[in-house]
Design an enzyme around this catalytic site. Sequence first.
Site, PDB file in Angstrom:
ATOM      1  N   ASN A  13       0.867  -1.185   0.000  1.00  0.00           N
ATOM      2  CA  ASN A  13       0.000   0.000   0.000  1.00  0.00           C
ATOM      3  C   ASN A  13       0.905   1.236   0.000  1.00  0.00           C
ATOM      4  O   ASN A  13       1.465   1.595   1.027  1.00  0.00           O
ATOM      5  CB  ASN A  13      -0.883  -0.036   1.265  1.00  0.00           C
ATOM      6  CG  ASN A  13      -1.714   1.233   1.424  1.00  0.00           C
ATOM      7  OD1 ASN A  13      -1.811   2.055   0.509  1.00  0.00           O
ATOM      8  ND2 ASN A  13      -2.324   1.383   2.590  1.00  0.00           N
ATOM      9  N   LYS A  15       0.085   4.207  -0.249  1.00  0.00           N
ATOM     10  CA  LYS A  15      -0.584   5.406   0.310  1.00  0.00           C
ATOM     11  C   LYS A  15      -0.346   6.579  -0.635  1.00  0.00           C
ATOM     12  O   LYS A  15      -0.288   6.386  -1.849  1.00  0.00           O
ATOM     13  CB  LYS A  15      -0.110   5.662   1.745  1.00  0.00           C
ATOM     14  CG  LYS A  15      -0.217   4.406   2.617  1.00  0.00           C
ATOM     15  CD  LYS A  15      -0.032   4.638   4.076  1.00  0.00           C
ATOM     16  CE  LYS A  15      -0.151   3.308   4.808  1.00  0.00           C
ATOM     17  NZ  LYS A  15      -0.088   3.457   6.249  1.00  0.00           N
ATOM     18  N   HIS A  91      -9.453   0.957   5.099  1.00  0.00           N
ATOM     19  CA  HIS A  91      -8.170   1.202   5.776  1.00  0.00           C
ATOM     20  C   HIS A  91      -8.418   2.177   6.934  1.00  0.00           C
ATOM     21  O   HIS A  91      -9.239   3.087   6.821  1.00  0.00           O
ATOM     22  CB  HIS A  91      -7.151   1.779   4.787  1.00  0.00           C
ATOM     23  CG  HIS A  91      -5.774   1.818   5.352  1.00  0.00           C
ATOM     24  ND1 HIS A  91      -5.370   2.799   6.234  1.00  0.00           N
ATOM     25  CD2 HIS A  91      -4.710   0.984   5.206  1.00  0.00           C
ATOM     26  CE1 HIS A  91      -4.115   2.562   6.595  1.00  0.00           C
ATOM     27  NE2 HIS A  91      -3.695   1.473   5.987  1.00  0.00           N
ATOM     28  N   GLU A  93      -6.871   4.648   7.942  1.00  0.00           N
ATOM     29  CA  GLU A  93      -6.692   6.075   7.619  1.00  0.00           C
ATOM     30  C   GLU A  93      -7.940   6.632   6.947  1.00  0.00           C
ATOM     31  O   GLU A  93      -8.260   7.815   7.088  1.00  0.00           O
ATOM     32  CB  GLU A  93      -5.448   6.245   6.729  1.00  0.00           C
ATOM     33  CG  GLU A  93      -4.169   6.042   7.546  1.00  0.00           C
ATOM     34  CD  GLU A  93      -2.973   5.560   6.759  1.00  0.00           C
ATOM     35  OE1 GLU A  93      -2.973   5.647   5.516  1.00  0.00           O
ATOM     36  OE2 GLU A  93      -2.024   5.060   7.398  1.00  0.00           O
ATOM     37  N   GLU A 163      -5.113  -5.012  10.868  1.00  0.00           N
ATOM     38  CA  GLU A 163      -4.109  -3.968  11.041  1.00  0.00           C
ATOM     39  C   GLU A 163      -4.401  -3.192  12.326  1.00  0.00           C
ATOM     40  O   GLU A 163      -5.228  -2.268  12.322  1.00  0.00           O
ATOM     41  CB  GLU A 163      -4.148  -2.994   9.854  1.00  0.00           C
ATOM     42  CG  GLU A 163      -3.875  -3.615   8.519  1.00  0.00           C
ATOM     43  CD  GLU A 163      -3.335  -2.581   7.537  1.00  0.00           C
ATOM     44  OE1 GLU A 163      -2.225  -2.777   7.027  1.00  0.00           O
ATOM     45  OE2 GLU A 163      -4.012  -1.561   7.304  1.00  0.00           O
ATOM     46  N   GLY A 169       2.553   2.359  10.742  1.00  0.00           N
ATOM     47  CA  GLY A 169       3.477   3.471  10.530  1.00  0.00           C
ATOM     48  C   GLY A 169       4.202   3.914  11.785  1.00  0.00           C
ATOM     49  O   GLY A 169       4.832   4.964  11.817  1.00  0.00           O
ATOM     50  N   SER A 208       3.603  -1.981  10.376  1.00  0.00           N
ATOM     51  CA  SER A 208       5.052  -1.978  10.581  1.00  0.00           C
ATOM     52  C   SER A 208       5.717  -3.316  10.239  1.00  0.00           C
ATOM     53  O   SER A 208       6.689  -3.714  10.878  1.00  0.00           O
ATOM     54  CB  SER A 208       5.406  -1.537  12.010  1.00  0.00           C
ATOM     55  OG  SER A 208       4.988  -0.194  12.220  1.00  0.00           O
TER      56      SER A 208
HETATM   57  P1  PGA Z   1       2.935   0.352   7.623  1.00  0.00           P
HETATM   58  O1  PGA Z   1       1.452   0.550   7.004  1.00  0.00           O
HETATM   59  O2  PGA Z   1       3.462  -0.924   7.058  1.00  0.00           O
HETATM   60  O3  PGA Z   1       3.693   1.562   7.155  1.00  0.00           O
HETATM   61  O4  PGA Z   1       2.766   0.303   9.098  1.00  0.00           O
HETATM   62  C1  PGA Z   1       0.590  -0.541   6.843  1.00  0.00           C
HETATM   63  C2  PGA Z   1      -0.731  -0.053   6.285  1.00  0.00           C
HETATM   64  O5  PGA Z   1      -1.150   1.048   6.613  1.00  0.00           O
HETATM   65  O6  PGA Z   1      -1.378  -0.761   5.490  1.00  0.00           O
END
Ligand code: PGA
Length: 246
Positions: A13, A15, A91, A93, A163, A169, A208
């Site tokens: 992803n 983003k 997601h 976010e 997640e 992140g 992460s």
């Molecule tokens: P990350 O993000 O691997 O940077 O923690 C995962 C995600 O948001 O799908």
Amino acid sequence: MNNKIRKPLVAGNWKMNGNNELVRDFVKCLEKTSDVDVVICPPSCYLTAFEQAQFSLGAQNVSSFTSGAHTGELSTSMLKECKVSYVIVGHSERRENHGEANDIVASKVKAVIEAGLVPILCVGEPLEVRESGQVFDFVKAQLDAVASVCSNTYIELAVIAYEPIWAIGTGKTASPEQAQEVHAFIRKELAQLNASAAQSIRLLYGGSVNASNANELFAQNDIDGGLIGGASLKIEDFTAICQAAS
Ligand code: PGA
């Protein structure tokens, strides 16, 4: 992970990151793997630049509407014209920053499945929910919302990514045991709706994941791959994560 019946899947992803150069690098350098399904989810404006790619394409979001006055949105048919096969839905976010409540997420999953695309449905709890011991209830409510608008066959057609929001992140990965515990819970919940599909649905861990921790996470019984954010932007790291899944 080789002894699992489910084919591993690793989705990157991006983003709101990346550019034409990164697209070119991925098309040129990311090696094709036959024993892992690899999906790249770039920002939508780059989807068509991947036309000759050796992996599948995913979108990061979609509208639940088919067409019309929805400024800034993309429909499932538009994504199909861009050769997309997977769509990340719900997601955290988008849930947290774009007002996507459980019912909106559910209607998107329905639209994606009806269009013949594969939803990567994201679920997962914020830190305060984990600290208050309510993780299973929280994730169950997210799953129930989808089950209430989609027929039980959605489980045959979807991928689910667990997640935990506190791990996204932040560099704070869930331990393999923490992740496995929730994955097993999700599979058990799905089995109540559709027992055979629950055994074949792929459950991804996200939050992460990196080249160093992927092996241990993917070795867990109910973890069938990963949804990768930051580490999906570096070909070497992403390649190592895909290899860890194979
Ligand atoms: P990350 O993000 O691997 O940077 O923690 C995962 C995600 O948001 O799908």
